[in-house]
Design an enzyme around this catalytic site. Structure first.
Site, mmCIF file in Angstrom:
data_model
loop_
_atom_site.group_PDB
_atom_site.id
_atom_site.type_symbol
_atom_site.label_atom_id
_atom_site.label_comp_id
_atom_site.label_asym_id
_atom_site.label_seq_id
_atom_site.Cartn_x
_atom_site.Cartn_y
_atom_site.Cartn_z
ATOM 1 N N GLY A 162 0.795 -1.201 -0.227
ATOM 2 C CA GLY A 162 -0.088 -0.332 -0.162
ATOM 3 C C GLY A 162 0.797 1.401 0.054
ATOM 4 O O GLY A 162 0.528 1.974 -0.500
ATOM 5 N N ASP A 163 2.031 0.820 0.538
ATOM 6 C CA ASP A 163 2.858 2.165 0.422
ATOM 7 C C ASP A 163 4.773 1.896 -0.264
ATOM 8 O O ASP A 163 4.630 2.422 0.364
ATOM 9 C CB ASP A 163 3.043 3.028 1.701
ATOM 10 C CG ASP A 163 3.667 4.449 1.669
ATOM 11 O OD1 ASP A 163 3.234 5.630 0.324
ATOM 12 O OD2 ASP A 163 4.135 5.027 3.261
ATOM 13 N N LEU A 164 4.665 1.368 -1.419
ATOM 14 C CA LEU A 164 5.773 0.476 -1.408
ATOM 15 C C LEU A 164 6.783 1.285 -2.187
ATOM 16 O O LEU A 164 7.011 1.710 -3.712
ATOM 17 C CB LEU A 164 5.394 -1.084 -2.209
ATOM 18 C CG LEU A 164 6.680 -1.705 -2.556
ATOM 19 C CD1 LEU A 164 6.755 -2.126 -0.564
ATOM 20 C CD2 LEU A 164 6.043 -3.039 -3.500
ATOM 21 N N HIS A 165 6.521 2.654 -1.778
ATOM 22 C CA HIS A 165 8.086 3.613 -2.376
ATOM 23 C C HIS A 165 9.807 3.859 -1.642
ATOM 24 O O HIS A 165 9.887 2.753 -1.567
ATOM 25 C CB HIS A 165 7.255 4.779 -2.240
ATOM 26 C CG HIS A 165 7.055 5.755 -1.184
ATOM 27 N ND1 HIS A 165 8.359 5.702 0.051
ATOM 28 C CD2 HIS A 165 6.529 5.828 -0.348
ATOM 29 C CE1 HIS A 165 8.305 6.059 1.510
ATOM 30 N NE2 HIS A 165 6.439 5.962 0.943
#
Length: 274
Positions: A162-165
């Site tokens: 969900g927030d794979l940066h």
């Protein structure tokens, strides 16, 4: 000195602080050394919805993500990254292709796991409410329409980070590149990749990379993800629209970054057979 909020967990788990407490919008982070000498990170969640992310991180059991050593209420004791490389620096230093490949490889590893998803995972239909529920206009309305269409036709749901940066996949030395800080979502894998297109600019807007790298990243991620080009494009538009909607709610100028990426994705000239 450690923040007073983490002190009870230091005592309970017999941990020694090895640096100052770092405060983020969602947690207190305290680097520690365990009683057996291993470096670790004590993470104390400060947001109510963070349980889904902690559940997902625990379920991954160290495969593609940081290992959870112990958990008590809102506190996680987990493996600490001790490697020297950094995806943000790589993207800024002419190694964006390599950084993108590491992100994609991490996504593939996480999405390919066969363990039973935690029941607490947040469905994307709920996660996207800030984009699809209000009556937006202009570009955001277009993003909302595409998100609604993609959500309605999602027949392949997997647990999503969900927030794979660039700031959430870290160098763990001999253990390789591992994910931290998942949101804990459930939905179509296409939504996982949108945040890769708006970063590392959202954390370092003074050193823009995302716009110039957009088309090259798109081609690379289509190949690495095995997603149809139009599905990846729609996932980018939806995810960037949601990011922009959140920033607009907070009156943040950072909304300009995901809005630009959404516009670039809308302008892609894809073959009809894609």
């Amino acid at each position: 000195m450690p923040h007073t909020a983490v002190t009870p967990y230091l005592l309970n788990w017999k941990l020694e602080a090895s640096g100052p407490t770092v405060s983020t919008p969602s947690a207190y982070l305290q680097p520690v050394v365990m009683s057996d000498g291993r470096p670790a990170m004590l993470r104390l969640q400060t947001q109510d919805h963070a349980a889904s992310g902690a559940d997902l991180l625990q379920s991954w059991a160290g495969d593609g993500a940081a290992q959870v050593y112990a958990r008590q209420g809102p506190a996680l004791l987990m493996e600490r990254a001790t490697g020297t490389q950094n995806l943000i620096d790589m993207a800024h230093d002419g190694q964006d292709v390599s950084a993108t490949q590491i992100l994609c490889a991490t996504a593939a590893r996480l999405h390919g796991q066969k363990n039973t998803p935690p029941p607490s995972l947040i469905p994307l239909e709920r996660w996207f409410q800030s984009l699809i529920a209000p009556a937006h206009s202009g570009l955001l309305a277009t993003c909302a329409g595409i998100a609604t269409k993609l959500l309605a036709h999602s027949d392949h749901s997997v647990p999503l980070h969900g927030d794979l940066h660039h700031g959430n996949v870290l160098d763990f030395g001999t253990r390789g590149w591992l994910a931290i800080d998942p949101k804990g979502l459930l939905g179509h894998p296409a939504f996982e990749y949108a945040v890769m297109f708006t970063n590392p600019d959202l954390s370092a807007p003074e050193k823009p990379v995302a716009a110039d790298a957009f088309e090259r990243r798109f081609s690379q991620i289509v190949r690495a993800s095995n997603l149809p080009a139009e599905v990846l494009r729609d996932g980018i538009i939806a995810g960037a629209g949601l990011s922009a909607a959140w920033f607009i709610e907070d009156d943040s100028p950072l909304a300009a970054i995901p809005l630009d990426i959404a516009q670039r994705a809308l302008g892609l000239d894809l073959p009809h057979s894609a």
